[in-house]
Design an enzyme around this catalytic site. Structure first.
Site, PDB file in Angstrom:
ATOM      1  N   ASP A 150       2.097   2.565   2.131  1.00  0.00           N
ATOM      2  CA  ASP A 150       2.092   1.114   1.963  1.00  0.00           C
ATOM      3  C   ASP A 150       1.989   0.397   3.319  1.00  0.00           C
ATOM      4  O   ASP A 150       2.898   0.467   4.141  1.00  0.00           O
ATOM      5  CB  ASP A 150       3.403   0.738   1.244  1.00  0.00           C
ATOM      6  CG  ASP A 150       3.459  -0.719   0.854  1.00  0.00           C
ATOM      7  OD1 ASP A 150       2.605  -1.501   1.299  1.00  0.00           O
ATOM      8  OD2 ASP A 150       4.378  -1.070   0.086  1.00  0.00           O
ATOM      9  N   ASP A 218       1.218  -7.359  -5.595  1.00  0.00           N
ATOM     10  CA  ASP A 218       2.113  -6.732  -6.578  1.00  0.00           C
ATOM     11  C   ASP A 218       2.057  -7.390  -7.963  1.00  0.00           C
ATOM     12  O   ASP A 218       2.080  -8.620  -8.083  1.00  0.00           O
ATOM     13  CB  ASP A 218       3.566  -6.804  -6.083  1.00  0.00           C
ATOM     14  CG  ASP A 218       3.773  -5.983  -4.819  1.00  0.00           C
ATOM     15  OD1 ASP A 218       2.772  -5.570  -4.205  1.00  0.00           O
ATOM     16  OD2 ASP A 218       4.938  -5.775  -4.449  1.00  0.00           O
TER      17      ASP A 218
HETATM   18  C1  GLA Z   1       5.120  -3.497  -1.612  1.00  0.00           C
HETATM   19  C2  GLA Z   1       4.336  -2.691  -2.635  1.00  0.00           C
HETATM   20  C3  GLA Z   1       5.186  -2.479  -3.878  1.00  0.00           C
HETATM   21  C4  GLA Z   1       6.464  -1.744  -3.486  1.00  0.00           C
HETATM   22  C5  GLA Z   1       7.218  -2.518  -2.407  1.00  0.00           C
HETATM   23  C6  GLA Z   1       8.399  -1.739  -1.863  1.00  0.00           C
HETATM   24  O1  GLA Z   1       5.387  -4.791  -2.057  1.00  0.00           O
HETATM   25  O2  GLA Z   1       3.141  -3.350  -2.970  1.00  0.00           O
HETATM   26  O3  GLA Z   1       4.466  -1.737  -4.850  1.00  0.00           O
HETATM   27  O4  GLA Z   1       6.138  -0.464  -3.036  1.00  0.00           O
HETATM   28  O5  GLA Z   1       6.345  -2.820  -1.314  1.00  0.00           O
HETATM   29  O6  GLA Z   1       9.058  -2.382  -0.814  1.00  0.00           O
END
Ligand code: GLA
Length: 398
Positions: A150, A218
């Site tokens: 990520d 997200d």
């Molecule tokens: C980002 C990702 C999410 C999750 C969070 C965790 O927002 O897009 O899917 O993994 O981080 O902190």
């Protein structure tokens, strides 16, 4: 002559070795979109060793494993500090990651984990920056089978890069670095890029080894968020193929923020999109309705179709959208989506969709078969819902 043939055999040997290395790290991983579960959507920072074990058990007893869900993925918030040698440690919630992986494997499942190419993860924990090889080795030693990587903390580092080109190169190089580190472990680890679609990742995600790449920010557990993400995938089909998938984010089914029709839209659209199916709910507390949504055999067969062709939008008229995914048997999955809150009629003409040789039409959610008709077929589509059809052809054309 003898020398030439010896030379040829040696070349052949090297070529075969190269092929087998590619095979063990490349195409056979995620040859269909990955299926499993991820801790983030429901548990956020609360998932611990006991949670993961309970989820693994529920994955088996609910029938989800046998339906194809195998990855149990720990998201952010598992990280502790690095030891004196720089080795990443899990935090107190995960006292023994190797033992946890052994447990998950003993259930016929696989374990996934999360990190960032940046100095920090989204939740502010230790990222893999500068420790890529070390972390990949640690993950492999624990028995990890899937890595969600990520971007998060690296975004700040990219801002300081000086130019958009320099920032892009920094990101691409960071993803390449972890790809190489994972390959060097010789453990097959699905590599899932998460950087929200920045710089049109679908154009280069496969070239940095991504088995999947998140295409959007997200998802949240409401209809507006889900459809904004799902329907914005139009046009991305050509970038997906076996081993390399567009990822419109994890499922929210069973988390309670959408009704039955909306969750049907969610999983039907994700199946047409050939998306990874990562459940994001508490598998230990599921209603029969949630289990039925997640384990519908026809929906999973569409998502996992061997041809690996992602579907796309074929029409949008007012709130009605028709999406089509070509399938390996020469037929297609057709989703007729109603984005209006009230029920509406829609017509679909199979010959206009190139399916005039259809011999069978299955209405997936109704669980019924119908005889295909020449000319427009009329369907009543529930508000925010979908009619999902699986059309089979008489004379399969592959
Ligand atoms: C980002 C990702 C999410 C999750 C969070 C965790 O927002 O897009 O899917 O993994 O981080 O902190």
């Amino acid at each position: 002559m003898a020398l030439t043939s010896k030379y040829l055999w040696r070349c052949l040997g090297i070529a075969l070795l190269a092929l087998s290395v590619t095979a063990s790290h490349g195409q056979e991983l995620a040859s269909t979109p990955s299926m499993g579960w991820n801790s983030w959507n429901h548990f956020r920072d609360k998932a611990d060793d006991a949670t993961i074990r309970a989820i693994a058990e529920a994955m088996v007893t609910s029938g989800m494993r046998d339906a194809g869900y195998v990855y149990v993925n720990i998201d952010d918030d598992w990280e502790g500090v690095r030891d004196a040698q720089g080795n990443i440690q899990a935090n107190a919630k995960f006292p023994d990651m190797k033992a946890l992986a052994d447990f998950v494997h003993s259930k016929g499942l696989k374990l996934g984990i999360y990190s960032s190419p940046g100095l920090k993860t989204c939740a502010g924990y230790e990222g893999s920056y500068g420790h890529e090889e070390q972390d990949a080795k640690t993950f492999a030693a624990w028995g990890i089978d899937y890595l969600k990587y990520d971007l998060c903390g690296m975004r700040d580092q990219m801002k300081a890069a000086g130019s958009p080109e320099a920032a892009h190169n920094m990101m691409v190089n960071a993803y390449l670095k972890m790809r190489d580190a994972l390959q060097a472990t010789e453990r097959p680890i699905v590599y899932s890029l998460c950087q929200y679609g920045v710089d049109s990742v679908w154009e280069w995600g496969a070239s940095v080894g991504g088995n999947a790449w998140r295409t959007t920010y997200d998802i949240r557990d409401n209809y507006a968020s889900m459809v904004e993400i799902g329907f914005s995938q139009a046009g991305l089909a050509k970038f997906a193929r076996p081993g390399h998938w567009n990822d419109p984010d994890m499922l929210e089914i069973g988390n309670g923020g959408m009704n039955l029709q909306e969750y049907r839209t969610h999983i039907s659209l994700w199946a047409i999109l050939a998306a990874p199916l990562l459940a994001g709910n508490d598998l230990t507390h599921m209603t029969p309705e949630t289990v039925a949504l997640l384990t519908n055999k026809d929906v999973i067969a569409i998502d996992q179709d061997q041809a690996g062709k992602q579907g796309d939008r074929v029409s949008a008229v007012g709130p009605m959208e028709v999406w089509l995914r070509p399938l390996a048997d020469g037929g297609a999955a057709i989703g007729i989506f109603n984005r209006h809150p009230g029920s509406m009629k829609a017509t679909v003409d199979l010959s206009m969709l190139g399916l005039d040789h259809a011999s069978k039409v299955r209405d997936v959610w109704a669980g019924t078969e119908m005889t295909p008709m020449k000319g427009p077929m009329v369907f009543q589509v529930p508000g925010h819902g979908v009619v999902l059809l699986r059309v089979s052809r008489q004379d399969p054309q592959r």
